[in-house]
Design a protein around this motif. Structure first.
Motif, short mmCIF file in Angstrom:
data_model
loop_
_atom_site.label_atom_id
_atom_site.label_comp_id
_atom_site.label_asym_id
_atom_site.label_seq_id
_atom_site.Cartn_x
_atom_site.Cartn_y
_atom_site.Cartn_z
N GLY A 42 0.81 -1.22 0.00
CA GLY A 42 0.00 0.00 0.00
C GLY A 42 0.84 1.26 0.00
O GLY A 42 1.03 1.91 -1.01
N VAL A 182 -6.10 -1.42 0.21
CA VAL A 182 -5.45 -2.70 0.48
C VAL A 182 -6.10 -3.35 1.70
O VAL A 182 -6.50 -2.67 2.65
CB VAL A 182 -3.93 -2.57 0.71
N ARG A 215 -5.70 -6.13 -3.41
CA ARG A 215 -5.43 -4.70 -3.58
C ARG A 215 -6.37 -4.19 -4.67
O ARG A 215 -6.48 -4.82 -5.73
CB ARG A 215 -3.96 -4.47 -3.98
#
Length: 218
Positions: A42, A182, A215
């Motif tokens: 992330g 995420v 994600r």
């Protein structure tokens, strides 16, 4: 609901809810999970500056590790953590994150994060600001404010309503164009909800003890 402090396999602590048999972090390693899911997959995607929304502030582990990254990289971060049921201060004092992260010199920062007032923006340091919002997830109505979302709600098994299309629509709305979400989760039903609201979803290798994670991109 009763809560107990347990040690995970990487030596870091987490909180367990016996009634649900659910933990705030992975039993395989709280710190390992946070670094893999939220930092590696992330935060590392973004340059300076960045705004982050955390869904499930909990023990403050994700916020503390993100603060350490901001210091290491000299990255300006505006961090907002949402939590409906804040953890008690006496439980926070039992968390061993500063020692396990070799960051004992920043223990006062960890304390400051938890002792600060809710619903007020505070300057943790020149690079890192924190706002803790005591709020239910379905009450979130931000619009294109955040670059990155750490989605760290309790698991689908115990709270499926937190992984609904309604909630992910709010997440999508909260992100700026090209924003990223995420999460440690990798259930098919979660992926379908994300896609339904407009996310492009990719499956990544999960943290220790978990095969996969998601994600999502706006």
């Amino acid at each position: 609901m009763k809560r107990e402090i347990i040690k995970t396999l990487d030596g870091s602590t987490t909180i367990r809810l016996p009634e649900w048999d659910e933990c705030y972090h992975s039993k395989h390693g709280a710190i390992q999970e946070a670094k893999h899911v939220f930092i590696k997959n992330g935060l590392s995607l973004f340059d300076n500056p960045i705004s982050i929304l955390e869904i499930g502030f909990g023990t403050g582990l994700n916020a503390f590790i993100t603060f350490l990254e901001s210091v290491r990289k000299k990255q300006t971060i505006d961090y907002v953590g949402v939590e409906a049921y804040p953890v008690d201060a006496d439980e926070i004092l039992e968390m061993n994150y500063a020692d396990e992260l070799d960051a004992s010199e920043f223990y006062n920062i960890f304390e400051k994060m938890h002792k600060s007032q809710w619903n007020e923006k505070i300057e943790i340091c020149d690079l890192f600001s924190l706002t803790k919002r005591k709020q239910f997830f379905h009450e979130i109505n931000d619009f294109e404010i955040f670059d990155l979302i750490y989605f760290d709600a309790f698991g689908y098994r115990v709270q499926p309503e937190l992984w609904s299309t309604e909630i992910f629509q709010k997440m999508y709305n909260s992100l700026k164009p090209n924003g990223v979400l995420v999460t440690y989760a990798a259930r098919g039903v979660v992926k379908r909800s994300m896609i339904e609201v407009g996310f492009t979803v990719e499956k990544l290798e999960g943290p220790p003890g978990k095969r996969e994670m998601f994600r999502a991109f706006k």
